[in-house]
Write a protein that holds these residues in place. Structure first.
Motif, PDB file in Angstrom:
ATOM      1  N   ASN A 114       0.826  -1.207   0.000  1.00 52.64           N
ATOM      2  CA  ASN A 114       0.000   0.000   0.000  1.00 52.64           C
ATOM      3  C   ASN A 114       0.866   1.266   0.000  1.00 52.64           C
ATOM      4  O   ASN A 114       0.449   2.307   0.487  1.00 52.64           O
ATOM      5  CB  ASN A 114      -0.941  -0.020   1.212  1.00 52.64           C
ATOM      6  CG  ASN A 114      -1.989   1.061   1.158  1.00 52.64           C
ATOM      7  OD1 ASN A 114      -2.561   1.324   0.116  1.00 52.64           O
ATOM      8  ND2 ASN A 114      -2.246   1.689   2.290  1.00 52.64           N
ATOM      9  N   LEU A 119      -3.075   0.193   6.263  1.00 48.87           N
ATOM     10  CA  LEU A 119      -4.293  -0.156   5.524  1.00 48.87           C
ATOM     11  C   LEU A 119      -5.502   0.621   5.996  1.00 48.87           C
ATOM     12  O   LEU A 119      -6.391   0.923   5.210  1.00 48.87           O
ATOM     13  CB  LEU A 119      -4.604  -1.651   5.683  1.00 48.87           C
ATOM     14  CG  LEU A 119      -3.816  -2.617   4.853  1.00 48.87           C
ATOM     15  CD1 LEU A 119      -4.338  -4.022   5.065  1.00 48.87           C
ATOM     16  CD2 LEU A 119      -3.852  -2.262   3.387  1.00 48.87           C
ATOM     17  N   ALA A 121      -8.079  -0.409   7.524  1.00 48.74           N
ATOM     18  CA  ALA A 121      -9.248  -1.167   7.082  1.00 48.74           C
ATOM     19  C   ALA A 121     -10.502  -0.646   7.774  1.00 48.74           C
ATOM     20  O   ALA A 121     -10.486  -0.367   8.971  1.00 48.74           O
ATOM     21  CB  ALA A 121      -9.049  -2.653   7.393  1.00 48.74           C
ATOM     22  N   ASP A 147      -0.176  -4.910   9.761  1.00 48.67           N
ATOM     23  CA  ASP A 147       0.084  -4.451   8.387  1.00 48.67           C
ATOM     24  C   ASP A 147       1.562  -4.445   8.047  1.00 48.67           C
ATOM     25  O   ASP A 147       1.948  -4.711   6.912  1.00 48.67           O
ATOM     26  CB  ASP A 147      -0.426  -3.018   8.182  1.00 48.67           C
ATOM     27  CG  ASP A 147      -1.925  -2.879   8.297  1.00 48.67           C
ATOM     28  OD1 ASP A 147      -2.622  -3.902   8.339  1.00 48.67           O
ATOM     29  OD2 ASP A 147      -2.392  -1.726   8.337  1.00 48.67           O
ATOM     30  N   HIS A 162      -9.246  -8.888  10.324  1.00 49.12           N
ATOM     31  CA  HIS A 162      -9.498  -7.579  10.929  1.00 49.12           C
ATOM     32  C   HIS A 162     -10.829  -7.699  11.664  1.00 49.12           C
ATOM     33  O   HIS A 162     -11.812  -8.157  11.078  1.00 49.12           O
ATOM     34  CB  HIS A 162      -9.589  -6.482   9.864  1.00 49.12           C
ATOM     35  CG  HIS A 162      -8.391  -6.434   8.971  1.00 49.12           C
ATOM     36  ND1 HIS A 162      -7.318  -5.619   9.216  1.00 49.12           N
ATOM     37  CD2 HIS A 162      -8.077  -7.129   7.854  1.00 49.12           C
ATOM     38  CE1 HIS A 162      -6.399  -5.811   8.270  1.00 49.12           C
ATOM     39  NE2 HIS A 162      -6.844  -6.718   7.440  1.00 49.12           N
ATOM     40  N   LEU A 178      -9.888  -0.691   2.004  1.00 44.83           N
ATOM     41  CA  LEU A 178      -8.526  -1.074   2.377  1.00 44.83           C
ATOM     42  C   LEU A 178      -7.543  -0.114   1.738  1.00 44.83           C
ATOM     43  O   LEU A 178      -7.471  -0.032   0.506  1.00 44.83           O
ATOM     44  CB  LEU A 178      -8.210  -2.494   1.897  1.00 44.83           C
ATOM     45  CG  LEU A 178      -9.109  -3.608   2.403  1.00 44.83           C
ATOM     46  CD1 LEU A 178      -8.833  -4.883   1.634  1.00 44.83           C
ATOM     47  CD2 LEU A 178      -8.902  -3.815   3.886  1.00 44.83           C
TER      48      LEU A 178
END
Length: 191
Positions: A114, A119, A121, A147, A162, A178
């Motif tokens: 990423n 992330l 999330a 992560d 998660h 995400l």
């Protein structure tokens, strides 16, 4: 004599974390997301404490997509949502990652894939106009796969989880966000 509630709360949070992580696999074993079948019955079922079989349906994703990754030139990652399952007041999102990275000396992680950003999330509830973020235990640790530290072997499937507060009963599907990638729309909420 008055006893502190902190030890009980800490123990409860530790048990919750242990339970959330007990069914996780950090590397893709079989097609059911397991690591070789330990405790599994026929059809990928996980044997419960009383011998009752619970179906572990990680053989088919409910949503999947391939995204570009800034980790290396031409890098891509397949992300599959394997399920969003509610148990009690918590919902656990299980993801399957398959990175395709060449030309990098580093092992892929969700953080690296990423663009070296977390992330973050979240679940987006269009029915109640809410965003759910990963819950934390009493020690302020997020109940999720790390992560930064979760290695994702190149060209191999790896599961991460998660944990969120469960959306209300009237929410039948939800969007999953995400990192910097487009959201997965209308992921079914399994109860």
């Amino acid at each position: 004599m008055r006893l502190s509630h902190r030890p009980a709360a800490t123990a409860a949070a530790a048990l919750l974390l242990a339970g959330a992580l007990a069914g996780c696999s950090t590397s893709g074993g079989g097609s059911d997301g397991g690591s070789g079948g330990s405790g599994r019955g026929p059809g990928g079922a996980v044997q419960g404490a009383a011998g009752k079989a619970f179906v572990d349906r990680f053989d088919k994703p409910v949503a999947k997509a391939t995204f570009d990754s800034p980790m290396a030139p031409g890098a891509k990652v397949d992300i599959a949502v394997m399920g969003l399952r509610v148990k009690g007041r918590l919902a656990t999102l299980t993801l399957q990652w398959t990175p395709h990275v060449t030309g990098s000396a580093n092992t892929p992680t969700p953080y690296r894939l990423n663009g070296e950003h977390g992330l973050d999330a979240s679940l987006i509830d269009a029915v109640n106009l809410k965003r759910y973020v990963v819950v934390s235990d009493s020690a302020s640790r997020n109940l999720q796969s790390d992560d930064v530290l979760t290695n994702l072997p190149n060209d191999q499937a790896t599961l991460t989880t998660h944990t969120f507060a469960a959306p209300p009963e009237n929410v039948k599907s939800i969007d999953v966000q995400l990192g910097s990638w487009p959201a997965f729309r209308d992921v079914p909420v399994e109860r």
